[in-house]
Enzyme design. Structure first.
Site, PDB file in Angstrom:
ATOM      1  CG  ASP A  35      13.226  -0.462   5.646  1.00 47.28           C
ATOM      2  OD1 ASP A  35      12.511   0.023   6.547  1.00 47.28           O
ATOM      3  OD2 ASP A  35      14.092  -1.337   5.862  1.00 47.28           O
ATOM      4  CG  ASP A  90      15.625   0.786  11.365  1.00 47.96           C
ATOM      5  OD1 ASP A  90      16.502   1.560  11.756  1.00 47.96           O
ATOM      6  OD2 ASP A  90      14.438   0.844  11.745  1.00 47.96           O
TER       7      ASP A  90
HETATM    8  C1  BG6 Z   1      11.854  -1.320  11.709  1.00 46.14           C
HETATM    9  C2  BG6 Z   1      12.936  -2.244  12.224  1.00 46.14           C
HETATM   10  O1  BG6 Z   1      12.393  -0.462  10.742  1.00 46.14           O
HETATM   11  O2  BG6 Z   1      11.324  -0.533  12.782  1.00 46.14           O
HETATM   12  C3  BG6 Z   1      12.398  -3.097  13.354  1.00 46.14           C
HETATM   13  O3  BG6 Z   1      13.380  -3.066  11.159  1.00 46.14           O
HETATM   14  C4  BG6 Z   1      11.786  -2.212  14.444  1.00 46.14           C
HETATM   15  O4  BG6 Z   1      13.467  -3.859  13.884  1.00 46.14           O
HETATM   16  C5  BG6 Z   1      10.741  -1.290  13.842  1.00 46.14           C
HETATM   17  O5  BG6 Z   1      11.172  -3.012  15.450  1.00 46.14           O
HETATM   18  C6  BG6 Z   1      10.148  -0.313  14.880  1.00 46.14           C
HETATM   19  O6  BG6 Z   1      11.183   0.521  15.318  1.00 46.14           O
HETATM   20  P1  BG6 Z   1      11.136   1.442  16.619  1.00 46.14           P
HETATM   21  O7  BG6 Z   1      12.416   2.258  16.495  1.00 46.14           O
HETATM   22  O8  BG6 Z   1       9.908   2.290  16.519  1.00 46.14           O
HETATM   23  O9  BG6 Z   1      11.126   0.552  17.800  1.00 46.14           O
HETATM   24 MG    MG Z   2      14.613  -2.604   7.322  1.00 47.53          MG
END
Ligand code: BG6
Ligand code: MG
Length: 213
Positions: A11, A13
């Site tokens: 993963d 984030d």
């Molecule tokens: C995930 C995060 O990796 O990605 C979430 O943990 C986030 O918080 C999701 O909503 C989607 O991300 P993005 O950047 O496409 O809005």
């Molecule tokens: Mg994550």
């Protein structure tokens, strides 16, 4: 344990970089613009959850999300993303989790495939900004995923793109939804941070690296 597996699926984030906080701060700012305060514990509810699904969770702390039209929701999600993009615009290799490069090198030395299973549409930007994109043998485009985490689809697709069976792979996550996705897909789950649904958990990536060395 490293010699037991042929693939590591990461993963992004909250695992490779601390963007979970930036995502949440952006949601908090959006809520404040709408006119309500988002409680701090919601950070764990939106971890790993797609942008539009997170928006429903966030809006639910104010009023019924169904009170908004689809177009209004898309506009709010875009607003949140713009706040988030502003927070990550200066990201560089300095924002990469400690131990990440050593871990990637260790995996490469052992001929272990590396994949990214992130729900974020901003993942390619961050991988480039932190200069780690070249380590990945497969990067899943979340737009191709019908059912996001906790569904197993994204981790199953990552294994498929690596040409491996899920049981040959490890999945690394900071979100409970992500651990559920890994478990249902059949990979070996490793947690980063604080997780109630994973047996093997490390406080950060560096601690996982130290364990593997
Ligand atoms: C995930 C995060 O990796 O990605 C979430 O943990 C986030 O918080 C999701 O909503 C989607 O991300 P993005 O950047 O496409 O809005
Ligand atoms: Mg994550």
């Amino acid at each position: 344990m490293i010699d037991q597996y042929k693939g590591f699926v990461f993963d992004l984030d909250g695992v490779l970089t601390e963007t979970s906080k930036a995502h949440f701060e952006a949601w908090k700012e959006l809520a404040a613009k709408i006119g309500f305060e988002l409680p701090d514990h919601v950070i764990d509810e939106v971890r790993g959850i797609s942008r539009l699904e997170s928006l429903d969770i966030v809006l639910g702390y104010n009023k019924n999300p169904q009170d908004y039209s689809y177009d209004e929701k898309v506009a709010l999600a875009t607003q949140k993303n713009n706040i988030y993009l502003d927070k990550i615009k200066a990201y560089s290799p300095n924002d990469l989790a400690e131990g990440a490069i050593e871990l990637f090198e260790l995996l490469k030395d052992n001929h272990i495939g590396i994949a990214l299973a992130s729900a974020s549409n901003n993942a390619p930007f961050l991988l480039k900004a932190m200069r780690i994109d070249h380590y990945f043998d497969a990067i899943i485009d979340p737009k191709t995923i019908k059912n996001g985490k906790p569904a197993p689809e994204i981790f199953l697709k990552a294994c498929e793109m690596l040409g491996l069976e899920p049981r040959e792979c490890v999945g690394i996550e900071d979100a409970e939804a992500g651990i559920e996705s890994i478990k249902t897909a059949g990979l070996y789950p490793i947690g980063i941070g604080k997780l109630s649904n994973c047996e093997e958990v490390y406080p950060d990536l560096k601690a996982l690296l130290d364990h593997l060395l």
